[in-house]
Design a protein around this motif. Structure first.
Motif, short mmCIF file in Angstrom:
data_model
loop_
_atom_site.label_atom_id
_atom_site.label_comp_id
_atom_site.label_asym_id
_atom_site.label_seq_id
_atom_site.Cartn_x
_atom_site.Cartn_y
_atom_site.Cartn_z
N ASN A 114 45.03 54.21 39.81
CA ASN A 114 46.22 53.47 40.22
C ASN A 114 45.85 52.25 41.04
N LYS A 115 44.88 52.41 41.93
CA LYS A 115 44.45 51.30 42.78
C LYS A 115 43.86 50.16 41.95
N GLU A 121 44.40 49.59 38.70
CA GLU A 121 45.46 49.03 37.87
C GLU A 121 46.31 48.03 38.67
N GLU A 122 46.66 48.39 39.88
CA GLU A 122 47.44 47.47 40.74
C GLU A 122 46.66 46.20 41.03
N ALA A 123 45.37 46.35 41.32
CA ALA A 123 44.54 45.19 41.63
C ALA A 123 44.39 44.27 40.41
N ASN A 151 46.55 44.01 37.92
CA ASN A 151 47.84 43.36 37.73
C ASN A 151 48.03 42.19 38.69
N ALA A 152 47.58 42.37 39.93
CA ALA A 152 47.65 41.27 40.90
C ALA A 152 46.78 40.10 40.43
N GLU A 201 52.14 45.02 34.52
CA GLU A 201 53.40 44.72 35.19
C GLU A 201 53.37 43.26 35.64
N GLN A 258 54.53 39.92 37.23
CA GLN A 258 55.31 39.58 38.42
C GLN A 258 55.69 38.10 38.36
#
Length: 173
Positions: A4-5, A7-9, A11-12, A69, A71
């Protein structure tokens, strides 16, 4: 599978790459308005390259079973004081992107994510090239010291830049 960490990074970073593309398109518009079509073209190619970078990451997240995702893209600057100012802003931005990539690479160590580490190696190498290109242009602009004929010739040289699709996207739709 991505953590998860991670994937978030990633996406950022996709957002950061699209922001970079938008920034370079803004710089292209500024150069065109200032009567520097070669510099405008150079930034258009830069715009395309940054879109490629976002797409590489986008594809990678999906390939690893992650969720992309997208943004909103934050506002970018639209005005600079001079040709030197716009390229100094470019170098500063590329140095920032280098730090983002380095942070992602460090995260791969924390997450024991060797596949992502391998993929990011291309970005690490790319950032060395990005910073070198901006530095060389800045050095040339400083050497010209506002000489109109020199700026004209440099603008013509920058117009010759050719877009080449990023290697990790070669052969992909």
């Amino acid at each position: 599978m991505l953590s998860n960490k991670m994937e978030e990074a990633l996406n950022a970073q996709i957002n950061a790459e699209f922001w970079s593309a938008y920034l370079y398109l803004s710089m292209s518009a500024w150069c065109a308005r200032e009567g520097k079509p070669g510099m405008a073209h150079w930034f258009e190619v830069q715009f395309q390259e940054e879109q490629d970078h976002a797409r590489i990451l986008f594809n990678y997240v999906l390939q690893r079973g992650g969720r992309v995702e997208l943004q909103p893209i934050a506002e970018v600057p639209t005005k600079w004081q001079s040709e030197l100012d716009v390229f100094e802003a470019t170098l500063k931005h590329e140095q920032h992107v280098t730090s983002l990539i380095n942070n992602l690479y460090a995260l791969t160590h924390q997450e024991n994510d060797y596949a992502t580490q391998s993929m990011l190696k291309w970005f690490v190498d790319e950032q060395v090239e990005e910073e070198e290109n901006a530095t060389n242009i800045i050095d040339n602009l400083k050497m010209l010291n506002g000489n109109g004929y020199g700026l004209f010739m440099m603008d013509k040289d920058l117009a010759a830049r050719v877009y080449t699709q990023a290697a990790p996207l070669a052969g992909k739709a």
